[in-house]
Design a protein around this motif. Structure first.
Motif, mmCIF file in Angstrom:
data_model
loop_
_atom_site.group_PDB
_atom_site.id
_atom_site.type_symbol
_atom_site.label_atom_id
_atom_site.label_comp_id
_atom_site.label_asym_id
_atom_site.label_seq_id
_atom_site.Cartn_x
_atom_site.Cartn_y
_atom_site.Cartn_z
ATOM 1 N N VAL A 1 25.259 32.098 30.970
ATOM 2 C CA VAL A 1 25.892 33.329 31.451
ATOM 3 C C VAL A 1 26.922 32.900 32.486
ATOM 4 C CG1 VAL A 1 25.580 35.542 32.620
ATOM 5 C CG2 VAL A 1 23.788 34.666 31.096
ATOM 6 N N ILE A 2 28.164 33.291 32.267
ATOM 7 C CA ILE A 2 29.256 32.882 33.149
ATOM 8 C C ILE A 2 29.846 34.111 33.816
ATOM 9 C CG2 ILE A 2 31.568 31.847 33.223
ATOM 10 C CD1 ILE A 2 30.733 30.059 30.901
ATOM 11 N N TYR A 3 29.963 34.056 35.133
ATOM 12 C CA TYR A 3 30.650 35.127 35.851
ATOM 13 C C TYR A 3 32.122 34.749 35.933
ATOM 14 C CZ TYR A 3 31.962 38.547 39.345
ATOM 15 O OH TYR A 3 32.571 39.595 40.007
ATOM 16 N N MET A 4 32.990 35.594 35.368
ATOM 17 C CA MET A 4 34.415 35.283 35.293
ATOM 18 C C MET A 4 35.099 35.633 36.618
ATOM 19 S SD MET A 4 34.747 33.929 32.365
ATOM 20 C CE MET A 4 36.556 33.825 32.344
ATOM 21 N N ALA B 1 42.180 26.753 28.933
ATOM 22 C CA ALA B 1 43.635 26.793 28.886
ATOM 23 C C ALA B 1 44.087 28.148 28.349
ATOM 24 C CB ALA B 1 44.150 25.663 27.997
ATOM 25 N N PRO B 2 45.380 28.479 28.500
ATOM 26 C CA PRO B 2 45.872 29.761 27.975
ATOM 27 C C PRO B 2 45.531 29.954 26.502
ATOM 28 C CG PRO B 2 47.542 28.746 29.341
ATOM 29 C CD PRO B 2 46.443 27.721 29.193
ATOM 30 N N ALA C 1 47.393 34.938 32.214
ATOM 31 C CA ALA C 1 48.241 34.202 31.275
ATOM 32 C C ALA C 1 48.147 32.690 31.447
ATOM 33 C CB ALA C 1 49.693 34.659 31.441
ATOM 34 N N SER C 2 47.673 32.229 32.600
ATOM 35 C CA SER C 2 47.588 30.787 32.835
ATOM 36 C C SER C 2 46.250 30.193 32.401
ATOM 37 C CB SER C 2 47.819 30.487 34.319
ATOM 38 O OG SER C 2 46.765 31.004 35.107
ATOM 39 N N GLY C 3 45.321 31.024 31.959
ATOM 40 C CA GLY C 3 44.023 30.527 31.519
ATOM 41 C C GLY C 3 42.887 31.333 32.101
ATOM 42 N N ALA C 4 41.720 30.742 32.136
ATOM 43 C CA ALA C 4 40.536 31.454 32.616
ATOM 44 C C ALA C 4 39.627 30.496 33.360
ATOM 45 C CB ALA C 4 39.786 32.097 31.442
#
Length: 210
Positions: free
Chosen positions: A57-60, A167-168, A65-68
């Motif tokens: 489980v990942i908390y964003m 990456a994007p 536009a540059s990625g995540a």
């Protein structure tokens, strides 16, 4: 400094999945005005079998536009005594007792430390992610841990080392292939002290499309 911090966290062995990572999004400028998936949970599906992210489980904390970028919040590694940790980095440890649980935040830059916490608290580098959740990266983490040890820190917090980065366009492709689902996040689940149940609870939030 941060490399040693990671070494302390992984003293019992290598972090899970340390040898595998996708293209990394930079931890610089973590919070963004356009949130995308920031503030939501990214939950691995059963289709994602790679050990690095299986049943995570990942908390964003960033998606643009540059990625995540996000932090795994259900893989505790070890409990670390706060006094020796602060002393190691020249911080005042007088009157400090207790421990902090270190989580494997992801396979990218395992020398970087982050504190997810409720947003009533702020220190060096703190940025609000969404709602009542903020993030403090290194070096502000050490000040935050000192405050926590003295009862002056945030109401709720989660200490993580390393992060997950894309990456994007990479994360969007993985979601389309069924590797991840996104579900609403809240404080109760994010800071739940029973990490073994987080994946099941987060998965149960999946929207069913008829």
């Amino acid at each position: 400094m941060v490399g040693v911090l990671a070494g302390l966290a992984w003293a019992d062995g290598a972090p899970p999945g340390a040898g595998s990572s996708g293209a990394a999004a930079t931890p610089r400028a973590i919070a963004q005005a356009a949130p995308g998936l920031a503030g939501q949970f990214l939950v691995a599906t059963d289709a994602l079998r790679a050990p690095t992210f299986a049943r995570t489980v990942i908390y964003m904390v960033r998606h643009d536009a540059s990625g995540a970028m996000g932090l795994v919040v259900n893989r505790p590694v070890r409990d670390m005594p706060l006094g020796p940790l602060l002393r190691k980095f020249g911080r005042d440890d007088r009157g400090v007792t207790g421990t902090v649980r270190a989580y494997y935040g992801g396979p990218v830059e395992i020398g970087q430390a982050f504190l997810l916490h409720t947003a009533e608290y702020a220190t060096e580098g703190t940025e609000r992610v969404a709602g009542d959740v903020a993030i403090t990266p290194t070096p502000g983490v050490l000040a935050a841990l000192g405050d926590i040890a003295r009862g002056a820190g945030p109401r709720k917090s989660l200490f993580a080392i390393g992060y997950a980065g894309w990456a994007p366009g990479q994360l969007e492709g993985e979601i389309e292939r069924g590797a991840w689902i996104t579900v609403p996040a809240d404080e109760a689940l994010l800071f739940d002290e029973d990490p073994a149940r987080k994946w099941d609870r987060a998965t149960a939030r999946r929207r069913i499309t008829i």
